[in-house]
Structures are given as structure tokens and as C-alpha cells.
Design a protein around this motif. Sequence first.
Motif, PDB file in Angstrom:
ATOM      1  N   ILE A  45      35.929 105.494  75.193  1.00 50.14           N
ATOM      2  CA  ILE A  45      36.349 106.613  74.349  1.00 50.14           C
ATOM      3  C   ILE A  45      35.247 107.662  74.370  1.00 50.14           C
ATOM      4  O   ILE A  45      34.065 107.336  74.227  1.00 50.14           O
ATOM      5  CB  ILE A  45      36.590 106.134  72.907  1.00 50.14           C
ATOM      6  N   THR A  46      35.611 108.910  74.541  1.00 50.88           N
ATOM      7  CA  THR A  46      34.634 110.000  74.585  1.00 50.88           C
ATOM      8  C   THR A  46      34.941 111.005  73.473  1.00 50.88           C
ATOM      9  O   THR A  46      36.046 111.031  72.931  1.00 50.88           O
ATOM     10  CB  THR A  46      34.665 110.710  75.952  1.00 50.88           C
ATOM     11  N   PRO A  47      33.976 111.838  73.117  1.00 51.40           N
ATOM     12  CA  PRO A  47      34.176 112.790  72.020  1.00 51.40           C
ATOM     13  C   PRO A  47      35.261 113.811  72.334  1.00 51.40           C
ATOM     14  O   PRO A  47      35.487 114.166  73.494  1.00 51.40           O
ATOM     15  CB  PRO A  47      32.808 113.480  71.889  1.00 51.40           C
ATOM     16  N   THR A  48      35.900 114.299  71.292  1.00 48.21           N
ATOM     17  CA  THR A  48      36.871 115.377  71.453  1.00 48.21           C
ATOM     18  C   THR A  48      36.127 116.694  71.676  1.00 48.21           C
ATOM     19  O   THR A  48      34.930 116.804  71.392  1.00 48.21           O
ATOM     20  CB  THR A  48      37.735 115.517  70.186  1.00 48.21           C
ATOM     21  N   LYS A  49      36.833 117.671  72.200  1.00 48.22           N
ATOM     22  CA  LYS A  49      36.238 118.991  72.413  1.00 48.22           C
ATOM     23  C   LYS A  49      35.754 119.583  71.094  1.00 48.22           C
ATOM     24  O   LYS A  49      34.710 120.240  71.033  1.00 48.22           O
ATOM     25  CB  LYS A  49      37.248 119.931  73.071  1.00 48.22           C
ATOM     26  N   GLU A  50      36.526 119.336  70.031  1.00 45.76           N
ATOM     27  CA  GLU A  50      36.148 119.868  68.721  1.00 45.76           C
ATOM     28  C   GLU A  50      34.833 119.262  68.239  1.00 45.76           C
ATOM     29  O   GLU A  50      33.978 119.954  67.691  1.00 45.76           O
ATOM     30  CB  GLU A  50      37.260 119.574  67.698  1.00 45.76           C
ATOM     31  N   CYS A  98      26.436 114.926  71.075  1.00 44.35           N
ATOM     32  CA  CYS A  98      27.369 113.821  71.277  1.00 44.35           C
ATOM     33  C   CYS A  98      28.162 113.957  72.570  1.00 44.35           C
ATOM     34  O   CYS A  98      28.964 113.077  72.892  1.00 44.35           O
ATOM     35  CB  CYS A  98      28.328 113.710  70.095  1.00 44.35           C
ATOM     36  N   ARG A  99      27.950 115.021  73.321  1.00 48.32           N
ATOM     37  CA  ARG A  99      28.847 115.322  74.448  1.00 48.32           C
ATOM     38  C   ARG A  99      28.839 114.250  75.530  1.00 48.32           C
ATOM     39  O   ARG A  99      29.821 114.106  76.267  1.00 48.32           O
ATOM     40  CB  ARG A  99      28.485 116.679  75.063  1.00 48.32           C
ATOM     41  N   SER A 100      27.762 113.485  75.653  1.00 49.95           N
ATOM     42  CA  SER A 100      27.711 112.449  76.691  1.00 49.95           C
ATOM     43  C   SER A 100      28.024 111.054  76.146  1.00 49.95           C
ATOM     44  O   SER A 100      27.916 110.065  76.878  1.00 49.95           O
ATOM     45  CB  SER A 100      26.312 112.431  77.333  1.00 49.95           C
ATOM     46  N   ALA A 101      28.427 110.963  74.891  1.00 49.89           N
ATOM     47  CA  ALA A 101      28.664 109.660  74.257  1.00 49.89           C
ATOM     48  C   ALA A 101      29.881 108.951  74.851  1.00 49.89           C
ATOM     49  O   ALA A 101      30.890 109.584  75.179  1.00 49.89           O
ATOM     50  CB  ALA A 101      28.845 109.839  72.757  1.00 49.89           C
ATOM     51  N   MET A 113      30.616 110.498  66.588  1.00 48.24           N
ATOM     52  CA  MET A 113      31.894 109.814  66.834  1.00 48.24           C
ATOM     53  C   MET A 113      32.276 108.929  65.637  1.00 48.24           C
ATOM     54  O   MET A 113      32.721 107.793  65.790  1.00 48.24           O
ATOM     55  CB  MET A 113      31.808 108.991  68.115  1.00 48.24           C
ATOM     56  N   LEU A 114      32.083 109.468  64.458  1.00 45.01           N
ATOM     57  CA  LEU A 114      32.327 108.708  63.245  1.00 45.01           C
ATOM     58  C   LEU A 114      33.788 108.286  63.122  1.00 45.01           C
ATOM     59  O   LEU A 114      34.086 107.131  62.789  1.00 45.01           O
ATOM     60  CB  LEU A 114      31.909 109.531  62.022  1.00 45.01           C
ATOM     61  N   GLY A 115      34.699 109.211  63.397  1.00 41.27           N
ATOM     62  CA  GLY A 115      36.110 108.875  63.301  1.00 41.27           C
ATOM     63  C   GLY A 115      36.506 107.767  64.253  1.00 41.27           C
ATOM     64  O   GLY A 115      37.276 106.861  63.892  1.00 41.27           O
ATOM     65  N   GLU A 116      35.970 107.808  65.462  1.00 38.38           N
ATOM     66  CA  GLU A 116      36.286 106.791  66.461  1.00 38.38           C
ATOM     67  C   GLU A 116      35.731 105.421  66.057  1.00 38.38           C
ATOM     68  O   GLU A 116      36.358 104.390  66.307  1.00 38.38           O
ATOM     69  CB  GLU A 116      35.727 107.204  67.825  1.00 38.38           C
ATOM     70  N   VAL A 117      34.547 105.411  65.444  1.00 39.55           N
ATOM     71  CA  VAL A 117      33.967 104.156  64.964  1.00 39.55           C
ATOM     72  C   VAL A 117      34.833 103.562  63.864  1.00 39.55           C
ATOM     73  O   VAL A 117      35.126 102.356  63.855  1.00 39.55           O
ATOM     74  CB  VAL A 117      32.525 104.371  64.455  1.00 39.55           C
ATOM     75  N   LEU A 118      35.269 104.397  62.932  1.00 41.48           N
ATOM     76  CA  LEU A 118      36.133 103.915  61.853  1.00 41.48           C
ATOM     77  C   LEU A 118      37.447 103.384  62.417  1.00 41.48           C
ATOM     78  O   LEU A 118      37.964 102.359  61.949  1.00 41.48           O
ATOM     79  CB  LEU A 118      36.395 105.042  60.856  1.00 41.48           C
ATOM     80  N   ASP A 119      37.984 104.053  63.434  1.00 40.64           N
ATOM     81  CA  ASP A 119      39.215 103.575  64.072  1.00 40.64           C
ATOM     82  C   ASP A 119      39.004 102.213  64.724  1.00 40.64           C
ATOM     83  O   ASP A 119      39.889 101.348  64.680  1.00 40.64           O
ATOM     84  CB  ASP A 119      39.693 104.571  65.133  1.00 40.64           C
TER      85      ASP A 119
END
Length: 334
Positions: free
Chosen positions: A310-315, A323-326, A1-7
Amino acid sequence: MLGEVLDAFGTLHLRSFVDCTLGAAGHSAAIIEAHRELELYVGMDVDPAVHDEARARIERLLAEDSRGSSLEAYTHVRNFKYIKSVLGGVDENLLAVGVDGILMDLGMSSMQVDDSGRGFSVLSDGPLDMRMNPQASLTAEDILNSWPESEVGKILRDYGEESNWHFLQKQIVKARASVGLHSTSDLVNLVRRASGRSGGREGWIKTATRVFQALRIAVNDELQTLEDALYACFDCLSSGGRLVVISFHSLEDRIVKQTFLDMIEKPEGDDDKGEISSGPSLLATESEAETWSKNRVQGRQGIVLTKRPITPTKEEEKLNHRCRSAKLRVLQKI
């Protein structure tokens, strides 16, 4: 979830940042590169081997960085519950000022999971260890072979949320009365036999995963350590600073959710149903407000910016099944 952390840290003027769970230093490296204003970086990990790998990556990054010595970087082999003593050791005035960003990624490092000698993986044979800190004394083998039967059952029930905990408890006690349980294969084979034909291979693997989770939590006292660390991290934040936590199972997420609400001192009468506005924004302008933080929970001491995690995207799940349960939650201190 790198993008979400940066956001989550994106709108902050991040002068100081603490990564409580270094892992492979992926998050740390991205934060250092994204925030050119960063003046102080502190990384922590309880695992010496993981720390050394991460430290080497941070050093390589800084060697190539044009900021030179303007960014002070420190790493420590310490559990994140000791964040106050670590920061006090870096700068005795740091606790009074506070840090602008703190990250806790509660997932295990791939280095730990993939190392069969650590005993974390259901699919690899190894010792029943499961210690995050190799210097700690308690192992999963100790629990399975010597702890009271009732305690073993309680671990499976409470930490693994395993419905078949009582039968598994009996099978563990029966096994240790004969040859004992000394390897991950011993434990996996016991779970497979206890699971019978129900659910096939996927069924017993899910059960084994819950059993391994339960033992890992018990060995490392993860839930109490997490709660203590959350309070310590909140105390270390500056006004307007953010704490970002990524959890990977429901027990962790419940603790993060409830502790966030306790720390911000949500007014009496505010329940967790419906939409709760944050009131005045702490962001520079409303146009900078993150889309994921529109519905917030306002408290006297802070704001929970993620009323829903916030949860991971399908991609992302396709690229990284681990990461699916993050679930990612963000708190901002007032």
C-alpha cells in the motif's frame, strides 16, 4: 499513512498491541483511541529523547481516557529486535499467548530529522553522528574517517545504491587524508563538488540523500536488525494477529517482502506472479475483508495480505512530502 494503519488493524478485536517504533506516538494514540477493547499496550523506541516525548503523550491520552486502569500501558527504551525480552518482562505468559497487533514504522521521526545535532539532515549543519541510539559507539564520522576504503565504497554502493560510489569513495579517502570529514556540511560540500554540474541542485541533493542513507544504515546496522526483528515479531503474534510494517526505501521493502514470504512458509512452486488467493478467510465475514487485501499470498504459517504494498495517496503526499516513498505491508499469522 495513519488511515492505512488503522485500516490494517481495523477488523481485528485488538486486545493487545505493540508499537515497535514510537516516534511521536501518532500511530499509538490513534490505535488506542480506535480500539476501545484494547487491554494491553506496549511502546518501544531506541531513542531516549523520542521515547520520553511519546511517553508523555501516551500518559496525557490515558489520563483523559474513560477506561481508567482497564488499559495497561508500558513503554521501553529498547531496539525493536528485543521485542521478546520486552514482552517477557511485561508478562511472562504473554509470549505463549501472543499479541494481536504489532506495528513497525521504519521512517525516522521528525524530531530526529529536524534536530541538526543528530546529523541526519542533508540541509542542516551538524556533527556526523547519525546514531538512532545516542548511547551507541559507532558514528558516521568514524566510518568516513577510519574505515577501510573498500568498506566505505561498499556502504555507498550497497546501502545507498549510489551509481557514482567509486568516485565518491576516492574523494572521501582524499578528504580524510588532509583535514578529514567532521560535519554534515563537510560531507555535503564533498558530494556537491563530486557531483559537478550534473543535475544541478536537485542532482547533488539526491546524491547526498543516498550517501546519508547509506551511512545511517551502516551506523545503526539497520538491515540486519530489521530482518532479525521481523522474525522476532512474527514469533510474538497470536493466532490471527497481524504485523504491519511501513518502509521508506527499496532495501527495507525488499527485506520486508522476502521475509514475510519466508515466515509464512509459502509452498514450493508458488511464485510471485499473478493473482494468489488466500483461501479461507481469517476475517469474521467476507464482507469485512479489506479491499486492499483481495489478492493475498497464502502460506502454511500465515497470509501476506498485501501482495502489492500500500502506498500513500496523492492527497497525503501533498500534505506530507516525507511519506511519498512509504510502502505498507501486512502479514497475518495463522
